[in-house]
Scaffold this motif. Structure first.
Motif, PDB file in Angstrom:
ATOM      1  N   GLN A   1       0.720  -1.309   0.208  1.00  0.00           N
ATOM      2  CA  GLN A   1      -0.026   0.148  -0.059  1.00  0.00           C
ATOM      3  C   GLN A   1       0.875   1.200   0.121  1.00  0.00           C
TER       4      GLN A   1
ATOM      5  N   VAL B   1       1.128   5.588  -0.068  1.00  0.00           N
ATOM      6  CA  VAL B   1       0.434   6.658   0.372  1.00  0.00           C
ATOM      7  C   VAL B   1       1.397   8.044  -0.138  1.00  0.00           C
TER       8      VAL B   1
ATOM      9  N   PHE C   1       1.616  10.761  -8.873  1.00  0.00           N
ATOM     10  CA  PHE C   1       1.531   9.294  -8.115  1.00  0.00           C
ATOM     11  C   PHE C   1       2.902   8.516  -8.082  1.00  0.00           C
TER      12      PHE C   1
ATOM     13  N   TRP D   1      -0.380   1.200  -6.548  1.00  0.00           N
ATOM     14  CA  TRP D   1      -0.221   2.726  -6.798  1.00  0.00           C
ATOM     15  C   TRP D   1      -0.929   3.549  -5.675  1.00  0.00           C
ATOM     16  N   GLY D   2      -0.210   4.734  -5.364  1.00  0.00           N
ATOM     17  CA  GLY D   2      -0.823   5.489  -4.436  1.00  0.00           C
ATOM     18  C   GLY D   2      -2.109   6.419  -4.775  1.00  0.00           C
ATOM     19  N   GLN D   3      -2.406   6.955  -3.819  1.00  0.00           N
ATOM     20  CA  GLN D   3      -3.816   7.958  -4.429  1.00  0.00           C
ATOM     21  C   GLN D   3      -3.549   9.217  -5.150  1.00  0.00           C
TER      22      GLN D   3
END
Length: 127
Positions: A3, A5, A95, A117-119
């Motif tokens: 994950q 961020v 990103f 991928w991040g947001q």
């Protein structure tokens, strides 16, 4: 599973600097190539920088060479993108993405080759 961020985006004037961070979770993050992408309104997502799993190798597109620097701290499982001398054309959502290189090189250029991928974080450069 990884994950990601991102943080650090914002509004900056031409010539200013920002440092983006990409914080990861996942014990295998240190084995991933990390790419930094950006997408401006009405344009396709493009890779601007990438960094190898150990941080020893980096790649930049010509438009950001000499201005952007990617680095990583695997102990802190964070990847950074230092952006200096920012220009209006750098305005985009940025990103970070992580992927395992299966070819002969650490570098992964295609967005479809990055599964994690991040947001995204908005970077706006005002003139």
């Amino acid at each position: 599973q990884v994950q990601l961020v991102e943080s650090g985006g914002g509004l900056v004037q031409v010539g200013g600097s920002l440092r983006l961070s990409c914080a990861a979770s996942g014990r295998t993050f240190s084995s991933y190539t990390v790419g930094w992408f950006r997408q401006a309104p009405g344009k396709e997502r493009e890779i601007v920088a990438a960094i190898s799993w150990n941080g020893r190798d980096t790649h930049y597109v010509d438009s950001v060479k000499g201005r952007f620097t990617a680095s990583r701290d695997n102990a802190q499982i964070t990847v950074y993108l230092q952006m200096n001398n920012l220009k209006p054309e750098d305005t985009a959502v940025y990103f970070c993405a992580a992927g395992v290189p299966y070819g002969p090189t650490w570098y992964i250029s295609g967005s479809h080759e990055y599964p994690f991928w991040g947001q995204g974080t908005q970077v706006t450069v005002s003139s």
